[in-house]
Design a protein around this motif. Structure first.
Motif, mmCIF file in Angstrom:
data_model
loop_
_atom_site.group_PDB
_atom_site.id
_atom_site.type_symbol
_atom_site.label_atom_id
_atom_site.label_comp_id
_atom_site.label_asym_id
_atom_site.label_seq_id
_atom_site.Cartn_x
_atom_site.Cartn_y
_atom_site.Cartn_z
ATOM 1 N N LEU A 157 0.736 -1.090 0.148
ATOM 2 C CA LEU A 157 -0.089 0.001 0.108
ATOM 3 C C LEU A 157 0.958 1.203 -0.119
ATOM 4 O O LEU A 157 0.476 2.208 -0.782
ATOM 5 C CB LEU A 157 -0.819 -0.008 1.307
ATOM 6 N N ALA A 158 2.028 1.236 0.839
ATOM 7 C CA ALA A 158 2.806 2.401 0.805
ATOM 8 C C ALA A 158 3.577 2.509 -0.499
ATOM 9 O O ALA A 158 3.816 3.768 -0.992
ATOM 10 C CB ALA A 158 3.964 2.202 1.806
ATOM 11 N N GLY A 159 3.932 1.502 -1.135
ATOM 12 C CA GLY A 159 4.652 1.280 -2.531
ATOM 13 C C GLY A 159 3.578 1.999 -3.522
ATOM 14 O O GLY A 159 4.160 3.061 -4.310
ATOM 15 N N VAL A 160 2.282 1.963 -3.243
ATOM 16 C CA VAL A 160 1.455 2.274 -4.439
ATOM 17 C C VAL A 160 1.060 3.662 -4.208
ATOM 18 O O VAL A 160 0.994 4.273 -5.333
ATOM 19 C CB VAL A 160 -0.022 1.338 -4.372
ATOM 20 N N ALA A 161 1.176 4.153 -3.081
ATOM 21 C CA ALA A 161 0.706 5.483 -2.539
ATOM 22 C C ALA A 161 1.872 6.254 -3.037
ATOM 23 O O ALA A 161 1.980 7.390 -3.767
ATOM 24 C CB ALA A 161 0.376 5.665 -1.122
ATOM 25 N N ALA A 162 3.026 5.966 -2.740
ATOM 26 C CA ALA A 162 4.285 6.843 -3.215
ATOM 27 C C ALA A 162 4.430 6.857 -4.616
ATOM 28 O O ALA A 162 4.700 7.744 -5.329
ATOM 29 C CB ALA A 162 5.463 6.112 -2.719
ATOM 30 N N TYR A 163 3.969 5.749 -5.444
ATOM 31 C CA TYR A 163 3.987 5.427 -6.973
ATOM 32 C C TYR A 163 2.996 6.746 -7.480
ATOM 33 O O TYR A 163 3.241 7.163 -8.373
ATOM 34 C CB TYR A 163 3.585 4.412 -7.324
ATOM 35 N N GLY A 164 1.832 6.671 -6.933
ATOM 36 C CA GLY A 164 1.119 7.680 -7.268
ATOM 37 C C GLY A 164 1.483 9.015 -7.252
ATOM 38 O O GLY A 164 1.107 9.903 -8.207
ATOM 39 N N ARG A 165 2.081 9.386 -6.219
ATOM 40 C CA ARG A 165 2.663 10.778 -6.103
ATOM 41 C C ARG A 165 3.698 10.945 -7.022
ATOM 42 O O ARG A 165 4.085 11.930 -7.732
ATOM 43 C CB ARG A 165 3.283 10.852 -4.520
ATOM 44 N N ILE A 166 4.623 9.868 -7.249
ATOM 45 C CA ILE A 166 5.738 10.057 -8.041
ATOM 46 C C ILE A 166 5.121 10.178 -9.593
ATOM 47 O O ILE A 166 5.877 11.052 -10.249
ATOM 48 C CB ILE A 166 6.632 8.856 -7.886
ATOM 49 N N VAL A 167 4.429 9.498 -9.959
ATOM 50 C CA VAL A 167 4.120 9.261 -11.420
ATOM 51 C C VAL A 167 3.340 10.715 -11.953
ATOM 52 O O VAL A 167 3.330 11.120 -12.991
ATOM 53 C CB VAL A 167 3.412 8.242 -11.820
ATOM 54 N N SER A 168 2.855 11.359 -10.945
ATOM 55 C CA SER A 168 2.099 12.552 -11.317
ATOM 56 C C SER A 168 2.681 13.996 -11.033
ATOM 57 O O SER A 168 2.320 14.971 -10.912
ATOM 58 C CB SER A 168 0.707 12.754 -10.493
ATOM 59 N N GLU A 169 4.016 13.861 -10.569
ATOM 60 C CA GLU A 169 4.689 14.984 -10.112
ATOM 61 C C GLU A 169 5.203 15.799 -11.312
ATOM 62 O O GLU A 169 5.534 14.930 -12.364
ATOM 63 C CB GLU A 169 5.854 14.804 -8.917
ATOM 64 N N LEU B 95 -2.315 9.508 -17.950
ATOM 65 C CA LEU B 95 -2.083 9.764 -16.482
ATOM 66 C C LEU B 95 -3.287 9.270 -15.661
ATOM 67 O O LEU B 95 -2.977 8.542 -14.638
ATOM 68 C CB LEU B 95 -1.839 11.206 -16.279
ATOM 69 N N LEU B 96 -4.498 9.478 -16.078
ATOM 70 C CA LEU B 96 -5.835 9.146 -15.441
ATOM 71 C C LEU B 96 -5.832 7.474 -15.331
ATOM 72 O O LEU B 96 -6.448 6.951 -14.463
ATOM 73 C CB LEU B 96 -6.760 9.697 -16.391
ATOM 74 N N ILE B 97 -5.510 6.837 -16.495
ATOM 75 C CA ILE B 97 -5.654 5.515 -16.586
ATOM 76 C C ILE B 97 -4.848 4.933 -15.545
ATOM 77 O O ILE B 97 -4.887 4.187 -14.719
ATOM 78 C CB ILE B 97 -5.261 4.920 -17.728
ATOM 79 N N ILE B 98 -3.497 5.600 -15.356
ATOM 80 C CA ILE B 98 -2.328 5.007 -14.420
ATOM 81 C C ILE B 98 -2.676 5.419 -12.912
ATOM 82 O O ILE B 98 -2.712 4.400 -12.030
ATOM 83 C CB ILE B 98 -0.952 5.858 -14.516
ATOM 84 N N ALA B 99 -3.524 6.564 -12.925
ATOM 85 C CA ALA B 99 -3.956 7.009 -11.501
ATOM 86 C C ALA B 99 -5.086 5.983 -11.161
ATOM 87 O O ALA B 99 -5.362 5.466 -9.832
ATOM 88 C CB ALA B 99 -4.502 8.372 -11.623
ATOM 89 N N PHE B 100 -6.085 5.732 -12.017
ATOM 90 C CA PHE B 100 -7.149 4.685 -11.764
ATOM 91 C C PHE B 100 -6.303 3.474 -11.082
ATOM 92 O O PHE B 100 -7.025 2.725 -10.196
ATOM 93 C CB PHE B 100 -8.040 4.656 -12.946
ATOM 94 N N GLY B 101 -5.440 2.770 -12.032
ATOM 95 C CA GLY B 101 -4.890 1.620 -11.615
ATOM 96 C C GLY B 101 -4.275 1.616 -10.262
ATOM 97 O O GLY B 101 -4.493 0.599 -9.404
ATOM 98 N N VAL B 102 -3.576 2.789 -9.929
ATOM 99 C CA VAL B 102 -2.812 3.003 -8.460
ATOM 100 C C VAL B 102 -4.170 2.819 -7.518
ATOM 101 O O VAL B 102 -4.062 2.201 -6.641
ATOM 102 C CB VAL B 102 -2.223 4.336 -8.489
ATOM 103 N N ASN B 103 -5.375 3.764 -7.678
ATOM 104 C CA ASN B 103 -6.412 3.908 -6.806
ATOM 105 C C ASN B 103 -7.046 2.472 -6.832
ATOM 106 O O ASN B 103 -7.345 2.159 -5.648
ATOM 107 C CB ASN B 103 -7.271 4.951 -7.209
ATOM 108 N N PHE B 104 -7.294 1.877 -7.587
ATOM 109 C CA PHE B 104 -7.778 0.442 -7.797
ATOM 110 C C PHE B 104 -6.891 -0.496 -6.872
ATOM 111 O O PHE B 104 -7.400 -1.193 -5.818
ATOM 112 C CB PHE B 104 -7.844 0.023 -9.111
ATOM 113 N N SER B 105 -5.705 -0.431 -6.872
ATOM 114 C CA SER B 105 -4.644 -1.268 -6.109
ATOM 115 C C SER B 105 -4.817 -1.013 -4.652
ATOM 116 O O SER B 105 -4.714 -1.768 -3.707
ATOM 117 C CB SER B 105 -3.199 -1.072 -6.608
#
Lengths: 231, 218
Positions: free
Chosen positions: A158-170, A211-221
Motif C-alpha cells: 500500500l505504501a509503495g502504491v501510494a508513493a508511486y501515485g505521487r511520483i508518477v503525477s509530479e 495519466l488518469l488510467i495510471i491513477a485509476f490503476g493505482v487507486n484500484f490497487s
C-alpha cells in the motif's frame, strides 16, 4: 467547449495511431517512475521498519520530520536536487542534470517520506500479540523481523502504491531536473504542461488520459490492498 | 522434579507492583492450574514463565538452571497460548508449521494434520483455509495446534477456554490431558473457570493481589 471535444477525439487518434511523441512521453514516464519506486521502497521500507519497530532516543523527532516531509513541495525538491547535480553542485561531476537518473533522485526524495511514514505506522500498529506469538513459537530476533515484514506485507505494498501515485503525477522535479527534453526526459506531466502552453490541447488531453488510467490503476490497487490489509 | 523455581520475584509496571512471589516451585510432567481474580497478576506470571518478560527482581530457574529472556533456546522449549491468540496472515497449514520452520525442522504434512485432529478440527477441511476464514473458536484451536506441533516441554495456556463453547472446552481439556500423558508435556493453565481448571489440573495455585495465596496438590 468545442475545442475540448475536438481535443478529446484527437487525443484518442494520437493514442491509438501510436503517435511516437505521445508514446515517448509515456515510455519515459514509466521508465523513470519504475526506477524511482524501486529505490524508494528499497531505502524507505527498512527505514520505516526501524522507525516503527525500534525504540531509541530522538525517534519521535524523526517521526515528526518524516511527517513534515510528506508535504514537501515538488518544486522545492526539484530546486534542491538541481543544486546538487548541477555543474557547481557536489554531484556535478556525475553528469546527472537533465537525465532520467537525475529525475529519479528527486522522485526518490519525494516518495521516501510516504513509504517511511506508512511502513512505520503499519509496523507500530501491528497487533501487539504478533511479536509475542512469533517469540513464543520459537523465532529468534531475525526471524521476528522477517515475519513482521511479511505480516505487514499488504501495508508495505500500500505504501509503495501510494508513493508511486505521487511520483508518477509530479511535475516540479521532472521539469527542473529533467529539463523537459523531447525524446529524452519529457515525461507525461511536463509534456502536458508544454503542449497546453502551446495550445496543443489534443496531445495534452491524450497524455492526461494515460495519466488518469495510471491513477485509476493505482487507486484500484490501493483499494484492493486496503481491504486485504484490514483482514 | 522441579520444572520452574521462582525466588524473590518482584514485577512492577510504572512503579506499581503487580506481582510479588517469595518462592514458587512448579513440577515437571504435570498440569498446574493457576486461578485468581482479574488483575491479580496471572498473565504477568505466564509471560515470565514463557520468557517473554524478565522480572525486575528475583530469579527464575528452569530445569535447575538460571534463565535469561534473551535465550531463544528457552523459548523453543516453552510455548504460550494467549487468551486471544494471534494467527499469522497465512493459511492454517503455514500457521501450524511456522514453529517447525523457525527451528529448522522439516515439516511433513502429517505433523500439521495430526496437530489439527488433536484439537478436534478436520485436517482435510481446515489445512488449506486462510486465517480470515476461521471463527474465534476455530482460531483458538488452530493456535493450540500450532503449539502442539512443536512438541514443547512446557505448554502455557492463558484462559484457553474463555471464548469457547462447551464442546470446544471439552476438546481443549482432552488435548491438554493427551499432551501430558502421551507427549510428557508439562502444562500450566490459567483459567477463571475454577471447576474446569480443577478437573484438568494435578495441582492448583491461587493468586490474589499479585501474591501467591495458596497452593494445592491433587
Amino acid at each position: 467547449m468545442g475545442f475540448i471535444y475536438e481535443g478529446l477525439l484527437k487525443a484518442f487518434e494520437l493514442l491509438f495511431n501510436g503517435n511516437p511523441e505521445t508514446w515517448s512521453a509515456v515510455y519515459i514516464t514509466l521508465c523513470v517512475s519504475s526506477l524511482s519506486i524501486f529505490f524508494t521502497i528499497l531505502l524507505g521500507a527498512p527505514l520505516g521498519f526501524v522507525l516503527g519497530y525500534c525504540r531509541f532516543k530522538g525517534r519521535e523527532t524523526l517521526r515528526m520530520i518524516t511527517d513534515t516531509l510528506l508535504s514537501f513541495p515538488t518544486v522545492v525538491i526539484g530546486l534542491l536536487v538541481y543544486s546538487l547535480v548541477s555543474r557547481q553542485g557536489p554531484l556535478g561531476d556525475y553528469g546527472l542534470l537533465f537525465t532520467l537518473p537525475g529525475i529519479a533522485i528527486g522522485q526518490v526524495m519525494l516518495g521516501m517520506p510516504i513509504v517511511v511514514a506508512m511502513v512505520a505506522n503499519a509496523v507500530e500498529n501491528s497487533d501487539s500479540g504478533m511479536k509475542d506469538t512469533l517469540l513464543t513459537l520459537g523465532a529468534d530476533n531475525i526471524q521476528v523481523l522477517k515475519a513482521t515484514l511479511w505480516e505487514t506485507r499488504y501495508h508495505l505494498m500500500l505504501a509503495g502504491v501510494a508513493a508511486y501515485g505521487r511520483i508518477v503525477s509530479e511535475i516540479g522535479i521532472s521539469m527542473m531536473v529533467g529539463g523537459n527534453i523531447k525524446w529524452h526526459t519529457r515525461t507525461i506531466t511536463t509534456a502536458i504542461a508544454l503542449e497546453t502552453g502551446k495550445g496543443e490541447f489534443a496531445m495534452g488531453i491524450a497524455l492526461g488520459v494515460v495519466l488518469l488510467i495510471i491513477a485509476f490503476g493505482v487507486n484500484f490497487s490501493v483499494a484492493k490492498l486496503k481491504r486485504r490489509a484490514g483482514q | 522434579m522441579s520444572l520452574y523455581q521462582l525466588s524473590n520475584i518482584v514485577q512492577t509496571y510504572g512503579g506499581r507492583p503487580v506481582l510479588t512471589i517469595d518462592s514458587l516451585e512448579l513440577t515437571a510432567g504435570s498440569i498446574t492450574g493457576i486461578f485468581g481474580p482479574n488483575g491479580s497478576g496471572k498473565s504477568t506470571l505466564m509471560r515470565m514463565l514463557a520468557f517473554l518478560e524478565a522480572p525486575q527482581q528475583g530469579t527464575i530457574h528452569f530445569n535447575g538452571n538460571a534463565t535469561s529472556i534473551t535465550e531463544t533456546s528457552l523459548r523453543r522449549e516453552v510455548t504460550l497460548l494467549t487468551q486471544q491468540p494471534y494467527l499469522l496472515k497465512r493459511s492454517v497449514k503455514e500457521n501450524i508449521e511456522y514453529g517447525l520452520h523457525v527451528r529448522g525442522l522439516k515439516s511433513t504434512s502429517g505433523i500439521a494434520a495430526d496437530a489439527l485432529e488433536e484439537v478436534g478440527l478436520s485436517a482435510e477441511k481446515f489445512l488449506s483455509r486462510q486465517w480470515f476464514e476461521l471463527s474465534g473458536g476455530e482460531a483458538q484451536r488452530v493456535a493450540l495446534a500450532a503449539r502442539l506441533a512443536v512438541n514443547p516441554s512446557v505448554l502455557l495456556m492463558d484462559e484457553p477456554t474463555s471464548s469457547l463453547d462447551e464442546e470446544s472446552t471439552e476438546r481443549i481439556r482432552n488435548a491438554a490431558l493427551r499432551a501430558k500423558n502421551e507427549r510428557r508435556t508439562s502444562l500450566i493453565i490459567v483459567s477463571h473457570d475454577r471447576e474446569w481448571l480443577t478437573s484438568v489440573s494435578d495441582s492448583t495455585v491461587l493468586i490474589r493481589n499479585g501474591k501467591i495465596e495458596s497452593t494445592q496438590c491433587g
